[in-house]
Write an enzyme that holds these catalytic residues in place. Sequence first.
Site, PDB file in Angstrom:
ATOM      1  N   HIS A 140       0.906  -1.423  -0.089  1.00 12.56           N
ATOM      2  CA  HIS A 140      -0.131   0.020  -0.083  1.00 12.56           C
ATOM      3  C   HIS A 140       1.015   1.243  -0.163  1.00 12.56           C
ATOM      4  CE1 HIS A 140      -3.639   2.430   0.693  1.00 12.56           C
ATOM      5  NE2 HIS A 140      -3.779   2.058   1.825  1.00 12.56           N
ATOM      6  N   HIS A 159      -2.485  -2.227  -9.823  1.00 12.53           N
ATOM      7  CA  HIS A 159      -3.421  -1.627  -8.626  1.00 12.53           C
ATOM      8  C   HIS A 159      -4.630  -2.343  -8.790  1.00 12.53           C
ATOM      9  CE1 HIS A 159      -5.756   1.427  -6.718  1.00 12.53           C
ATOM     10  NE2 HIS A 159      -4.875   1.945  -6.481  1.00 12.53           N
ATOM     11  N   ASP A 194       2.702   5.735  -6.664  1.00  9.89           N
ATOM     12  CA  ASP A 194       4.028   5.459  -5.802  1.00  9.89           C
ATOM     13  C   ASP A 194       5.313   5.168  -6.862  1.00  9.89           C
ATOM     14  OD1 ASP A 194       2.978   5.601  -3.097  1.00  9.89           O
ATOM     15  OD2 ASP A 194       2.215   3.722  -3.371  1.00  9.89           O
TER      16      ASP A 194
HETATM   17  N1  ACO Z   1       4.763  -6.617 -10.320  1.00 10.27           N
HETATM   18  C1  ACO Z   1       4.754  -7.786 -10.923  1.00 10.27           C
HETATM   19  N2  ACO Z   1       3.540  -8.588 -11.036  1.00 10.27           N
HETATM   20  C2  ACO Z   1       2.493  -8.120 -10.601  1.00 10.27           C
HETATM   21  C3  ACO Z   1       2.495  -6.791 -10.146  1.00 10.27           C
HETATM   22  C4  ACO Z   1       3.800  -6.246  -9.822  1.00 10.27           C
HETATM   23  N3  ACO Z   1       3.778  -5.002  -9.427  1.00 10.27           N
HETATM   24  N4  ACO Z   1       1.344  -6.473  -9.469  1.00 10.27           N
HETATM   25  C5  ACO Z   1       0.520  -7.416  -9.809  1.00 10.27           C
HETATM   26  N5  ACO Z   1       1.312  -8.484 -10.514  1.00 10.27           N
HETATM   27  C6  ACO Z   1       0.756  -9.581 -11.111  1.00 10.27           C
HETATM   28  C7  ACO Z   1       0.554 -10.774 -10.164  1.00 10.27           C
HETATM   29  O1  ACO Z   1       1.466 -11.593  -9.602  1.00 10.27           O
HETATM   30  C8  ACO Z   1      -0.849 -11.455 -10.827  1.00 10.27           C
HETATM   31  O2  ACO Z   1      -0.069 -12.214 -11.877  1.00 10.27           O
HETATM   32  P1  ACO Z   1      -0.809 -13.913 -11.920  1.00 10.27           P
HETATM   33  O3  ACO Z   1      -2.122 -13.334 -12.708  1.00 10.27           O
HETATM   34  O4  ACO Z   1       0.137 -14.539 -12.928  1.00 10.27           O
HETATM   35  O5  ACO Z   1      -0.878 -14.413 -10.660  1.00 10.27           O
HETATM   36  C9  ACO Z   1      -1.352 -10.352 -11.619  1.00 10.27           C
HETATM   37  O6  ACO Z   1      -0.541  -9.362 -11.754  1.00 10.27           O
HETATM   38  C10 ACO Z   1      -2.675  -9.794 -10.715  1.00 10.27           C
HETATM   39  O7  ACO Z   1      -2.124  -9.520  -9.533  1.00 10.27           O
HETATM   40  P2  ACO Z   1      -2.786  -9.382  -8.112  1.00 10.27           P
HETATM   41  O8  ACO Z   1      -1.799  -9.443  -7.200  1.00 10.27           O
HETATM   42  O9  ACO Z   1      -3.725 -10.409  -8.154  1.00 10.27           O
HETATM   43  O10 ACO Z   1      -3.484  -8.001  -7.896  1.00 10.27           O
HETATM   44  P3  ACO Z   1      -3.985  -7.264  -6.870  1.00 10.27           P
HETATM   45  O11 ACO Z   1      -5.067  -6.331  -6.923  1.00 10.27           O
HETATM   46  O12 ACO Z   1      -4.341  -8.197  -5.687  1.00 10.27           O
HETATM   47  O13 ACO Z   1      -2.980  -6.647  -6.208  1.00 10.27           O
HETATM   48  C11 ACO Z   1      -1.462  -4.643  -5.641  1.00 10.27           C
HETATM   49  C12 ACO Z   1      -2.628  -5.161  -6.462  1.00 10.27           C
HETATM   50  C13 ACO Z   1      -1.295  -4.997  -4.084  1.00 10.27           C
HETATM   51  C14 ACO Z   1      -1.333  -3.127  -5.931  1.00 10.27           C
HETATM   52  C15 ACO Z   1      -0.260  -5.427  -6.712  1.00 10.27           C
HETATM   53  O14 ACO Z   1      -0.424  -4.738  -7.891  1.00 10.27           O
HETATM   54  C16 ACO Z   1       0.962  -4.823  -5.957  1.00 10.27           C
HETATM   55  O15 ACO Z   1       1.574  -5.783  -5.202  1.00 10.27           O
HETATM   56  N6  ACO Z   1       2.021  -3.978  -6.885  1.00 10.27           N
HETATM   57  C17 ACO Z   1       3.153  -3.612  -6.124  1.00 10.27           C
HETATM   58  C18 ACO Z   1       3.085  -2.894  -4.880  1.00 10.27           C
HETATM   59  C19 ACO Z   1       2.527  -1.479  -5.052  1.00 10.27           C
HETATM   60  O16 ACO Z   1       2.976  -0.609  -6.020  1.00 10.27           O
HETATM   61  N7  ACO Z   1       1.618  -0.887  -4.416  1.00 10.27           N
HETATM   62  C20 ACO Z   1       1.207   0.379  -4.307  1.00 10.27           C
HETATM   63  C21 ACO Z   1      -0.413   0.289  -4.761  1.00 10.27           C
HETATM   64  S1  ACO Z   1      -1.031   2.130  -5.040  1.00 10.27           S
HETATM   65  C22 ACO Z   1      -1.341   2.435  -3.341  1.00 10.27           C
HETATM   66  O17 ACO Z   1      -1.451   1.518  -2.376  1.00 10.27           O
HETATM   67  C23 ACO Z   1      -1.207   3.719  -2.889  1.00 10.27           C
END
Ligand code: ACO
Length: 427
Positions: free
Chosen positions: A268, A307, A363
């Site tokens: 987050h 996201h 971010d």
């Molecule tokens: N890098 C690589 N792969 C990713 C990323 C990433 N940053 N984000 C998602 N994926 C992939 C997942 O591994 C998943 O792949 P799969 O279908 O092969 O298993 C797919 O994309 C879907 O991702 P989920 O994790 O299911 O998506 P979710 O909605 O649960 O997560 C989140 C969203 C937590 C923001 C995720 O994208 C992440 O961890 N990003 C990196 C951390 C980040 O930047 N957080 C800030 C968010 S903005 C904020 O809070 C202000």
Amino acid sequence: MSESTLTITDNRTEKSYTLPIENGTVRAMDLRQIKSDADDFGLMTYDPALMNTASTKSAITFIDGDKGILEYRGYPVEQLAERCDFLELAYLILFSDLPDKQQLAAWTYDVTHHTFVHENIKTLMQAFRYDARPMGMFISTVAALSSFYPDANKVSDADIRLAQIKRLIAKVPTIAAYTYRHNRGLRYIYPDNDLSYTGNFLNMMFKMTDVKYTPNQALEHALDVLFILHADHEQNCSTNAMRAIGSSCVDPYSAMAGAAAALYGPLHGGANEEVLKMLSRIDDTRNIPEFIQRVKNGEGKLMGFGHRVYKNYDPRARIIKRVADEVFAVTGRNRLLDIALELERIALEDEYFISRKLYPNVDFYSGIIYQAMGLPEAMFPVMFAIPRTVGWLAQWQEMITDPEQKITRPRQIFVGQPRRELPKKKG
Ligand code: ACO
């Protein structure tokens, strides 16, 4: 009157049920009438991580994740970032409409005149280790504030609520700046009421020997824009925490300490700090392809990408890129920006990121700007928490005054041991 209905046939009983669909949702409680027999509890929904559950009605922030749209109280964030300062925006978010001249003057005066914290707060913060994590200090100090305002738990009193809202918005920059000064071993700087919200924050952070600190206007403006972009984001993890904790009718300081703790996580608001660490590790644009390959192999994430709601470019990231140019004109270019730009370019052309609709989020660039301003990485989540205070409080207030809301208490599917007896004691 509902827009349409959903008819469900339960093949256990052959009974049919017609449920109203309103705002594209069915009420989970309407499912409760669907029972296999008279003793059945009734049907529930199972939604880990609340991926498809609207937990509230809200009039504050609108997001269309597919189109990359973000609006506060109906106004596009791009227009607000261009025309408002942060306190004006805070008023809009909290009170539904932009203030007129008089309202803005009164609001600005009120917030400005609550920026001081009790001297005991200072003493309390001095008790932290010299290298304590700023966000840990921030969370603890916000929680400690509740002990200074015993009336704050009268959450059904609108005047008392408003007093805490003003206090919290006013005091979070002071606490944030103190965490930074504490790490640096520098004396705490008292607020300067002649300065703007962001100008005063820069004063409390960076004032050294100057009798009167004059903030750099470009940095003050950049901070206003960054704060506006971070002010609210509807039902994200920390806002959900604010609402859930607040639903027990605890005071807003305690609820907000919980919300700030939720923000702290690297998935987050802690992601901006992780982005900087990632860019520093990559170190050179030549190392990007290898890094991307590791991400695709599942050996880590591309932090600042992806996201839950945006499946398109995060509109905040677009504006932040422009702010970066304004800041770098003052501070000099951050060398990590070149790595970030190239990383974004390569990722956006890569099938892995395209097929998963992974774009830069807010971010991805914010940390680079904060670093250029002279802030250590550990301060980045705190920089997120200052403006998000406005969103948390607006959402908390909306929850408290919503007649449909009650204490938050989800259900579970119990998968543990069925009832069993303890073995008899031997002898
Ligand atoms: N890098 C690589 N792969 C990713 C990323 C990433 N940053 N984000 C998602 N994926 C992939 C997942 O591994 C998943 O792949 P799969 O279908 O092969 O298993 C797919 O994309 C879907 O991702 P989920 O994790 O299911 O998506 P979710 O909605 O649960 O997560 C989140 C969203 C937590 C923001 C995720 O994208 C992440 O961890 N990003 C990196 C951390 C980040 O930047 N957080 C800030 C968010 S903005 C904020 O809070 C202000």
